[in-house]
Design an enzyme around this catalytic site. Structure first.
Site, PDB file in Angstrom:
ATOM      1  N   ASP A   8       2.535  -5.407 -97.634  1.00 35.04           N
ATOM      2  CA  ASP A   8       3.122  -6.532 -96.925  1.00 35.04           C
ATOM      3  C   ASP A   8       2.223  -7.757 -97.099  1.00 35.04           C
ATOM      4  O   ASP A   8       1.026  -7.707 -96.818  1.00 35.04           O
ATOM      5  CB  ASP A   8       3.193  -6.120 -95.443  1.00 35.04           C
ATOM      6  CG  ASP A   8       3.777  -7.198 -94.570  1.00 35.04           C
ATOM      7  OD1 ASP A   8       4.119  -8.280 -95.075  1.00 35.04           O
ATOM      8  OD2 ASP A   8       3.894  -6.925 -93.358  1.00 35.04           O
ATOM      9  N   GLY A  61      24.112 -23.380 -89.874  1.00 37.52           N
ATOM     10  CA  GLY A  61      22.886 -23.833 -90.544  1.00 37.52           C
ATOM     11  C   GLY A  61      23.093 -24.158 -92.016  1.00 37.52           C
ATOM     12  O   GLY A  61      22.142 -24.486 -92.721  1.00 37.52           O
ATOM     13  N   TYR A  91      14.708 -21.204 -91.922  1.00 39.30           N
ATOM     14  CA  TYR A  91      14.218 -21.034 -93.289  1.00 39.30           C
ATOM     15  C   TYR A  91      13.724 -22.365 -93.849  1.00 39.30           C
ATOM     16  O   TYR A  91      12.637 -22.454 -94.431  1.00 39.30           O
ATOM     17  CB  TYR A  91      15.355 -20.468 -94.164  1.00 39.30           C
ATOM     18  CG  TYR A  91      15.020 -20.376 -95.625  1.00 39.30           C
ATOM     19  CD1 TYR A  91      14.362 -19.263 -96.140  1.00 39.30           C
ATOM     20  CD2 TYR A  91      15.348 -21.416 -96.501  1.00 39.30           C
ATOM     21  CE1 TYR A  91      14.051 -19.186 -97.488  1.00 39.30           C
ATOM     22  CE2 TYR A  91      15.035 -21.340 -97.849  1.00 39.30           C
ATOM     23  CZ  TYR A  91      14.392 -20.216 -98.339  1.00 39.30           C
ATOM     24  OH  TYR A  91      14.078 -20.152 -99.668  1.00 39.30           O
ATOM     25  N   ILE A 114      34.914 -17.312 -99.735  1.00 38.08           N
ATOM     26  CA  ILE A 114      34.286 -18.628 -99.579  1.00 38.08           C
ATOM     27  C   ILE A 114      34.047 -18.871 -98.087  1.00 38.08           C
ATOM     28  O   ILE A 114      34.958 -18.694 -97.277  1.00 38.08           O
ATOM     29  CB  ILE A 114      35.201 -19.736-100.142  1.00 38.08           C
ATOM     30  CG1 ILE A 114      35.321 -19.575-101.660  1.00 38.08           C
ATOM     31  CG2 ILE A 114      34.678 -21.118 -99.773  1.00 38.08           C
ATOM     32  CD1 ILE A 114      36.241 -20.571-102.312  1.00 38.08           C
ATOM     33  N   ARG A 150      26.391 -27.256-104.548  1.00 35.35           N
ATOM     34  CA  ARG A 150      25.057 -26.742-104.839  1.00 35.35           C
ATOM     35  C   ARG A 150      24.680 -27.082-106.286  1.00 35.35           C
ATOM     36  O   ARG A 150      25.544 -27.245-107.147  1.00 35.35           O
ATOM     37  CB  ARG A 150      25.005 -25.220-104.666  1.00 35.35           C
ATOM     38  CG  ARG A 150      25.105 -24.728-103.232  1.00 35.35           C
ATOM     39  CD  ARG A 150      23.925 -25.155-102.389  1.00 35.35           C
ATOM     40  NE  ARG A 150      23.937 -24.562-101.052  1.00 35.35           N
ATOM     41  CZ  ARG A 150      24.598 -25.069-100.016  1.00 35.35           C
ATOM     42  NH1 ARG A 150      25.319 -26.165-100.153  1.00 35.35           N
ATOM     43  NH2 ARG A 150      24.533 -24.480 -98.832  1.00 35.35           N
TER      44      ARG A 150
HETATM   45  C1  UD1 Z   1      19.830 -20.692-101.432  1.00 39.55           C
HETATM   46  C2  UD1 Z   1      18.770 -19.613-101.457  1.00 39.55           C
HETATM   47  C3  UD1 Z   1      17.544 -20.076-100.733  1.00 39.55           C
HETATM   48  C4  UD1 Z   1      17.083 -21.356-101.420  1.00 39.55           C
HETATM   49  C5  UD1 Z   1      18.185 -22.398-101.303  1.00 39.55           C
HETATM   50  C6  UD1 Z   1      17.823 -23.704-101.994  1.00 39.55           C
HETATM   51  C7  UD1 Z   1      19.545 -17.320-101.623  1.00 39.55           C
HETATM   52  C8  UD1 Z   1      19.992 -16.110-100.902  1.00 39.55           C
HETATM   53  N1  UD1 Z   1      19.264 -18.372-100.866  1.00 39.55           N
HETATM   54  O1  UD1 Z   1      20.307 -20.901-100.097  1.00 39.55           O
HETATM   55  O2  UD1 Z   1      16.531 -19.106-100.802  1.00 39.55           O
HETATM   56  O3  UD1 Z   1      15.900 -21.809-100.858  1.00 39.55           O
HETATM   57  O4  UD1 Z   1      19.347 -21.906-101.952  1.00 39.55           O
HETATM   58  O5  UD1 Z   1      18.895 -24.590-101.965  1.00 39.55           O
HETATM   59  O6  UD1 Z   1      19.405 -17.333-102.827  1.00 39.55           O
HETATM   60  N2  UD1 Z   1      28.694 -18.732 -99.797  1.00 39.55           N
HETATM   61  C9  UD1 Z   1      30.044 -18.391 -99.765  1.00 39.55           C
HETATM   62  N3  UD1 Z   1      30.366 -17.063 -99.872  1.00 39.55           N
HETATM   63  C10 UD1 Z   1      29.429 -16.069-100.014  1.00 39.55           C
HETATM   64  C11 UD1 Z   1      28.068 -16.431-100.042  1.00 39.55           C
HETATM   65  C12 UD1 Z   1      27.733 -17.783 -99.936  1.00 39.55           C
HETATM   66  O7  UD1 Z   1      30.917 -19.263 -99.640  1.00 39.55           O
HETATM   67  O8  UD1 Z   1      29.813 -14.887-100.112  1.00 39.55           O
HETATM   68  C13 UD1 Z   1      28.325 -20.152 -99.681  1.00 39.55           C
HETATM   69  C14 UD1 Z   1      27.378 -20.424 -98.531  1.00 39.55           C
HETATM   70  O9  UD1 Z   1      28.040 -20.644 -97.303  1.00 39.55           O
HETATM   71  C15 UD1 Z   1      26.690 -21.679 -99.031  1.00 39.55           C
HETATM   72  C16 UD1 Z   1      26.663 -21.511-100.562  1.00 39.55           C
HETATM   73  O10 UD1 Z   1      27.652 -20.541-100.850  1.00 39.55           O
HETATM   74  O11 UD1 Z   1      27.415 -22.829 -98.702  1.00 39.55           O
HETATM   75  C17 UD1 Z   1      25.329 -21.035-101.096  1.00 39.55           C
HETATM   76  O12 UD1 Z   1      24.904 -19.925-100.345  1.00 39.55           O
HETATM   77  P1  UD1 Z   1      23.650 -19.012-100.781  1.00 39.55           P
HETATM   78  O13 UD1 Z   1      23.821 -18.559-102.170  1.00 39.55           O
HETATM   79  O14 UD1 Z   1      23.443 -17.992 -99.731  1.00 39.55           O
HETATM   80  O15 UD1 Z   1      22.465 -20.056-100.860  1.00 39.55           O
HETATM   81  P2  UD1 Z   1      21.852 -21.182 -99.877  1.00 39.55           P
HETATM   82  O16 UD1 Z   1      22.162 -20.912 -98.458  1.00 39.55           O
HETATM   83  O17 UD1 Z   1      22.234 -22.500-100.471  1.00 39.55           O
END
Ligand code: UD1
Length: 325
Positions: free
Chosen positions: A58, A271, A145, A203, A211
């Protein structure tokens, strides 16, 4: 653009069994003495190069950290709970790994006088006043985070300014690529899994959030540049400068996999950041970094892989050590 040479160094990669860390280890192992500190929370031993040493433990444990950092001259700090969602559920627990452990690591680096490259995040910007976001854009995280990564990012700068430690903070945008997996992994790997299984692509929210998706091969290259740059004590964006809505990502993934999955909407995530895209001017100018992998190329590669069966051009580019120095 070729990767800078990092050679003959004694290196620690925290989180070196995980997604970004394991690709970094692949790039470093041939020409350096590489040590990995990892608790196997998201990674496996399957990809570890023979020459690398693994310390299973850890990063939050002080004695383990002391042992792992002893004698190293370069540290890449990738160990973290990467899920924004998880940090909203458990702020205290994620703070322990993402911030308290990181501060202890900086202390160890100070003792060793080792350069430290830390994985910061675009999440520190929260809902930015302007996009694309520059490094000078005021930080306003919307999740624990983001606060934890912001504090780490600032501690890295402070350790440079106060103690003269060579630190660099890399603000990763949304990293994707092979080996990204698990319940809290990124949206691209989740959508790919759903599309492959013929399950609905989920979504969260209206899908109009955007993104900047950067391939792990480019993230590895940014780390190698950070290891050798003179411009220390600084933070740099690591993205592509292009953004995509989550809705169009869902369609692109469906097309790339030839899937007939439906696209469905769920509640938005607490968030969640609305828009995120990098301004790369500073990274280009000071670090010599630019992204090289187009999203279409990266996605086509991932869609073509069954798990991680094939070696391919995209990754070979990242994992191959520089030939010319
Ligand atoms: C991600 C990273 C984080 C990084 C950040 C930088 C991961 C898990 N998280 O966060 O460590 O610091 O980018 O910008 O890699 N979504 C959907 N459906 C799903 C999953 C996600 O619609 O099944 C959407 C989420 O609501 C979000 C977007 O996709 O709006 C991106 O989500 P996610 O890939 O979890 O990344 P972040 O939260 O942007």
């Amino acid at each position: 653009m070729t990767e800078p040479a990092v050679r003959g160094r004694r290196i620690l990669v925290t989180g070196g069994l995980g997604f970004v860390g394991s690709h970094l280890v692949d790039a470093l192992a041939p020409e350096n003495e590489v040590r990995i500190l990892d608790d196997r929370s998201s990674g496996t031993l399957a990809h570890v190069p023979e020459s690398a040493t693994v310390i299973e433990g850890d990063v939050g444990d002080r004695a383990t950290l002391e042992r792992a950092t002893h004698g190293v001259d370069l540290i890449f700090h990738e160990a973290a709970v990467v899920s924004v969602e998880r940090s909203v559920e458990a702020p205290l627990e994620t703070n322990r790994t993402n911030l308290a452990a990181s501060l202890a690591l900086l202390e160890c680096a100070r003792r060793e006088d080792a350069r430290v490259v830390v994985a910061s995040s675009a999440a520190i910007y929260g809902h930015p006043a302007e996009v694309p976001v520059r490094e000078t854009t005021p930080a306003a995280p919307t999740s624990p985070y983001g606060v934890q990564k912001l504090a780490l990012d600032q501690y890295a700068r402070l350790y440079h300014d106060l103690y003269g430690l060579e630190t660099v903070a890399l603000r990763y945008f949304n990293v994707y690529g092979p080996r990204q997996q698990g319940p809290y992994s990124g949206v691209i790997s989740t959508f790919l899994e759903q599309a492959r299984a013929g399950e609905p692509i989920t979504i969260e929210g209206d899908g109009e959030q955007t993104r900047d998706f950067v391939h792990v091969a480019d993230v590895v290259r940014a780390n190698l540049l950070a290891a050798t740059t003179d411009r220390v004590g600084e933070a740099y964006n690591v993205g592509t400068g292009r953004r995509l809505t989550i809705e169009s990502l869902a369609e692109t993934v469906r097309d790339a996999t030839g899937s007939s999955s439906a696209v469905v909407h769920r509640e938005p995530r607490p968030g969640d950041v609305r828009h995120s895209v990098a301004d790369l001017s500073k990274s280009r100018r000071a670090l010599g970094f630019d992204s090289q992998v187009e999203l279409e190329e990266g996605l086509a590669d991932l869609a073509g892989r069954a798990g991680e069966a094939s070696a391919d051009g995209v990754l070979e580019r990242a994992d191959r050590p520089s030939a010319d120095g």
